[in-house]
Design a protein around this motif. Structure first.
Motif, short mmCIF file in Angstrom:
data_model
loop_
_atom_site.label_atom_id
_atom_site.label_comp_id
_atom_site.label_asym_id
_atom_site.label_seq_id
_atom_site.Cartn_x
_atom_site.Cartn_y
_atom_site.Cartn_z
N LEU A 102 0.84 -1.19 0.00
CA LEU A 102 0.00 0.00 0.00
C LEU A 102 0.88 1.25 0.00
O LEU A 102 1.99 1.25 0.52
N HIS A 103 0.34 2.33 -0.56
CA HIS A 103 1.12 3.56 -0.68
C HIS A 103 1.33 4.19 0.70
O HIS A 103 0.39 4.26 1.50
N PRO A 104 2.55 4.70 0.95
CA PRO A 104 2.83 5.27 2.29
C PRO A 104 1.91 6.43 2.68
O PRO A 104 1.55 6.57 3.84
N LEU A 105 1.52 7.28 1.71
CA LEU A 105 0.66 8.42 2.06
C LEU A 105 -0.72 7.95 2.52
O LEU A 105 -1.29 8.49 3.47
N ALA A 106 -1.24 6.93 1.84
CA ALA A 106 -2.53 6.39 2.25
C ALA A 106 -2.42 5.71 3.62
O ALA A 106 -3.32 5.83 4.46
N VAL A 107 -1.31 5.02 3.83
CA VAL A 107 -1.09 4.36 5.12
C VAL A 107 -1.01 5.39 6.24
O VAL A 107 -1.56 5.21 7.33
N GLU A 108 -0.33 6.49 5.95
CA GLU A 108 -0.22 7.55 6.95
C GLU A 108 -1.59 8.07 7.35
O GLU A 108 -1.89 8.27 8.54
N ASP A 109 -2.47 8.29 6.35
CA ASP A 109 -3.82 8.76 6.65
C ASP A 109 -4.59 7.73 7.48
O ASP A 109 -5.35 8.09 8.38
N ALA A 110 -4.42 6.45 7.16
CA ALA A 110 -5.13 5.40 7.89
C ALA A 110 -4.65 5.30 9.33
O ALA A 110 -5.41 4.94 10.23
#
Length: 384
Positions: A102-110
């Protein structure tokens, strides 16, 4: 070791500190050290493999889930994994992110959560943030939840940091409609969207009842109504922030249906959800306008009540002033003969008119004349 998408996959036994490490405000979601040492499976509330709309199995681990996705006995099979995480730590989300790339930016938001509803595409993975709402009849308040979805070609990952929204009803509905579930991860996204939008209906009913009650309180001049209007306005604004972005999310999905080959039936279903979301957004806008009007009306009624009270107090003050003027006028009238009598009662030997034969009648006449003159003057001034 399973190979998925051309690469070996393992589930780390301990958190990978150098992977998607986030140093922002996610500290509130950081678990205790003993929780960090547990694998991501500790926060998985549901994992299942579906194929052609039917549940095949519930793998024991995420590794087994990947193994099942990568080993297809029948080449025509299109298995889909649906994994649900509830209250995961930052390390647990990072573990799953490493497995599914998964993309790090999306993971950060999650990890951080408290995001606005949105839809973002990272290569072949959709990242969707949605906010649910439920109405609490006991406290007459709206409770909000948040869910993050990673929609890939053959997987769906849901991340929840709150109790709501519960996705059990969505799973049951989709499993009861295999033709719909056979459409893949996009069908799951549709099911979650439809579930969340349908969940707004009881909230709208509850808010409408609250507004009706507030209108009654306003006309009854309830002093506590201003606070209730303010609190309800805040809830309506929060609901508006949850609902309004849904229209942009559904518009974006509708624009990409041809590019990504979305099934025509699923397109119609998504448009139906968009219609419902638009209706909800319009009603929420109406609630906000109604509360603004009610607040203005309440301020007007309060000002009117205050003016009437001030008018009443002014009338009381005027009446009191009239009474004071009357009392003062009579005191002045009675004071004049008292002064004359007091002067002539001092018994000095050498005083004017003491030996005058008309002195006594003149003194009485003087008292009467002065008192009568003052009475006439006060009468003309409406002091008597």
């Amino acid at each position: 070791m399973p190979v998925w998408r051309g690469r070996p996959v393992t589930v780390p036994k301990s958190p990978a500190r150098n992977l998607f490490t986030y140093h922002g405000p996610a500290a509130s979601f950081e678990p205790a050290r003993d929780e960090q040492d547990r694998p991501a499976e500790a926060t998985v509330v549901e994992r299942a493999i579906y194929c052609n709309g039917r549940k095949l199995e519930n793998p024991a681990t995420i590794s087994a889930t990947i193994h099942r996705l990568s080993h297809k006995p029948d080449p025509s099979e299109r298995p889909m994994a649906w994994i649900g995480l509830a209250h995961p730590s930052a390390d647990h989300v990072q573990q799953v992110a490493r497995i599914f790339d998964l993309h790090p930016l999306a993971v950060e938001d999650a990890i951080v959560a408290h995001q606005r509803p949105k839809l973002e595409r990272y290569d072949d993975t959709l990242f969707v943030v949605l906010r649910s709402a439920s109405y609490d009849d006991d406290t007459e308040t709206v409770d909000f939840g948040e869910i993050h979805l990673f929609i890939g070609p053959d997987f769906v990952i849901t991340v929840r940091h709150s109790a709501d929204p519960k996705l059990g009803p969505v799973r049951k509905r989709l499993e009861a409609e295999p033709d719909l579930l056979a459409l893949g991860p996009e069908a799951v996204l549709y099911g979650v969207l439809d579930h969340i939008v349908d969940g707004y209906a009881p909230v709208l009913v509850g808010l409408e009842n609250d507004i009706d009650e507030i209108e009654t309180q306003v006309f009854e001049s309830d002093p506590s109504v201003s606070r209730r209007i303010y609190e309800l306005s805040q809830e309506v604004m929060e609901l508006q922030r949850a609902v309004k972005p849904l229209q942009h999310i559904l518009d974006a999905l509708d624009k990409g249906v041809e590019k990504y080959g979305t099934d025509p039936e699923l397109q119609r279903s998504l448009r139906d959800v968009a219609d419902h979301a638009t209706s909800v957004a319009e009603r929420v806008d109406g609630f906000r306008q109604s509360l603004a009007d009610i607040l203005t009306l309440n301020a007007t009624l309060v000002a009117q009540t205050q003016n009437e009270e001030m008018k009443r107090l002014a009338e009381v003050a005027n009446n009191q002033a009239d009474e004071v003027k009357k009392a003062s006028s009579w005191a002045a009238i009675l004071f004049t003969p008292t002064v004359v009598a007091g002067i002539y009662g001092m018994n000095f030997e050498k005083m004017p008119e003491l030996s005058w034969w008309f002195g006594y009648p003149f003194a009485l006449f003087l008292m009467f004349a002065v008192s009568t003159t003052m009475w006439v003057i006060f009468r003309r001034k409406n002091w008597l």
